[in-house]
Design a protein around this motif. Structure first.
Motif, PDB file in Angstrom:
ATOM      1  N   GLU A  64       0.810  -1.220   0.000  1.00 11.26           N
ATOM      2  CA  GLU A  64       0.000   0.000   0.000  1.00 11.26           C
ATOM      3  C   GLU A  64       0.845   1.272   0.000  1.00 11.26           C
ATOM      4  O   GLU A  64       0.468   2.269  -0.614  1.00 11.26           O
ATOM      5  CB  GLU A  64      -0.938   0.015   1.204  1.00 11.26           C
ATOM      6  N   VAL A  65       1.994   1.254   0.699  1.00 10.08           N
ATOM      7  CA  VAL A  65       2.818   2.468   0.792  1.00 10.08           C
ATOM      8  C   VAL A  65       3.926   2.520  -0.261  1.00 10.08           C
ATOM      9  O   VAL A  65       4.544   3.576  -0.459  1.00 10.08           O
ATOM     10  CB  VAL A  65       3.427   2.659   2.207  1.00 10.08           C
ATOM     11  N   ALA A  66       4.184   1.433  -0.955  1.00  5.87           N
ATOM     12  CA  ALA A  66       5.259   1.396  -1.956  1.00  5.87           C
ATOM     13  C   ALA A  66       5.157   2.503  -3.008  1.00  5.87           C
ATOM     14  O   ALA A  66       6.192   3.047  -3.416  1.00  5.87           O
ATOM     15  CB  ALA A  66       5.328   0.022  -2.618  1.00  5.87           C
ATOM     16  N   PRO A  67       3.953   2.886  -3.465  1.00  6.73           N
ATOM     17  CA  PRO A  67       3.888   3.979  -4.448  1.00  6.73           C
ATOM     18  C   PRO A  67       4.522   5.288  -3.966  1.00  6.73           C
ATOM     19  O   PRO A  67       5.015   6.076  -4.779  1.00  6.73           O
ATOM     20  CB  PRO A  67       2.384   4.148  -4.702  1.00  6.73           C
ATOM     21  N   ARG A  75       7.578   7.004  -6.354  1.00 11.26           N
ATOM     22  CA  ARG A  75       7.500   8.333  -6.979  1.00 11.26           C
ATOM     23  C   ARG A  75       8.570   9.305  -6.476  1.00 11.26           C
ATOM     24  O   ARG A  75       8.628  10.455  -6.914  1.00 11.26           O
ATOM     25  CB  ARG A  75       6.105   8.919  -6.799  1.00 11.26           C
ATOM     26  N   ALA A  76       9.437   8.849  -5.579  1.00  9.83           N
ATOM     27  CA  ALA A  76      10.473   9.724  -5.023  1.00  9.83           C
ATOM     28  C   ALA A  76      11.520  10.095  -6.069  1.00  9.83           C
ATOM     29  O   ALA A  76      11.870   9.290  -6.933  1.00  9.83           O
ATOM     30  CB  ALA A  76      11.151   9.043  -3.835  1.00  9.83           C
ATOM     31  N   GLY A 122      14.335   1.792  -8.409  1.00  8.26           N
ATOM     32  CA  GLY A 122      13.839   0.427  -8.273  1.00  8.26           C
ATOM     33  C   GLY A 122      14.066  -0.080  -6.859  1.00  8.26           C
ATOM     34  O   GLY A 122      14.871   0.470  -6.112  1.00  8.26           O
ATOM     35  N   HIS A 123      13.336  -1.129  -6.502  1.00 12.46           N
ATOM     36  CA  HIS A 123      13.519  -1.711  -5.172  1.00 12.46           C
ATOM     37  C   HIS A 123      13.236  -3.203  -5.203  1.00 12.46           C
ATOM     38  O   HIS A 123      12.614  -3.714  -6.134  1.00 12.46           O
ATOM     39  CB  HIS A 123      12.645  -1.013  -4.122  1.00 12.46           C
ATOM     40  N   LEU A 124      13.702  -3.853  -4.165  1.00 14.91           N
ATOM     41  CA  LEU A 124      13.486  -5.275  -3.959  1.00 14.91           C
ATOM     42  C   LEU A 124      13.177  -5.461  -2.480  1.00 14.91           C
ATOM     43  O   LEU A 124      13.927  -4.985  -1.628  1.00 14.91           O
ATOM     44  CB  LEU A 124      14.758  -6.050  -4.343  1.00 14.91           C
ATOM     45  N   LEU A 125      12.060  -6.101  -2.169  1.00 13.96           N
ATOM     46  CA  LEU A 125      11.718  -6.440  -0.785  1.00 13.96           C
ATOM     47  C   LEU A 125      11.766  -7.951  -0.695  1.00 13.96           C
ATOM     48  O   LEU A 125      11.033  -8.644  -1.411  1.00 13.96           O
ATOM     49  CB  LEU A 125      10.323  -5.929  -0.412  1.00 13.96           C
TER      50      LEU A 125
END
Length: 114
Positions: free
Chosen positions: A24-27, A31-32, A37-40
């Motif tokens: 839910e908070v990833a967006p 947009r920063a 890119g990211h990996l969780l």
């Protein structure tokens, strides 16, 4: 290019809720300015610890950039109730992956965002 590495310790009984909350908070992260890119990834030996790896154009884009923003505050408010202790965050330079990177590297999975 730098990588932010965040170790996110989550209460064992709230792992599934944490995954949903992160989605839910990833967006806000995506947009920063300077985001690349990211990996969780959930730990295998320690499934209650999540590893968040974020590619940033520069250290300044992450800190003070994103960390000083309202989006970061909202991002953290959406996750902090699931943390069992304070997350550990550090940074590494992209050059650290030069020798072992390339085709087949796990970091090829992190999308480049222009």
């Amino acid at each position: 290019m730098i990588y932010e590495i965040a170790l996110l310790p989550v209460h064992s009984q709230h792992i599934e809720q944490f995954k949903r909350a992160f989605a839910e908070v990833a967006p806000l992260l995506i947009r920063a300015k300077g985001y690349g890119g990211h990996l969780l990834a959930q730990g295998i030996e320690t499934p209650h610890v999540f590893n968040l790896i974020v590619r940033w154009a520069s250290l300044e884009d992450h800190t003070p950039g994103f960390e000083a923003s309202d989006d970061h505050q909202t991002f953290m408010l959406g996750l902090e109730e699931y943390f069992s202790e304070e997350p550990t965050v550090y940074h590494i330079e992209d050059a650290a992956f030069a020798a072992g990177g390339g085709q087949g590297s796990a970091f090829d999975l992190i999308p480049q965002v222009s």
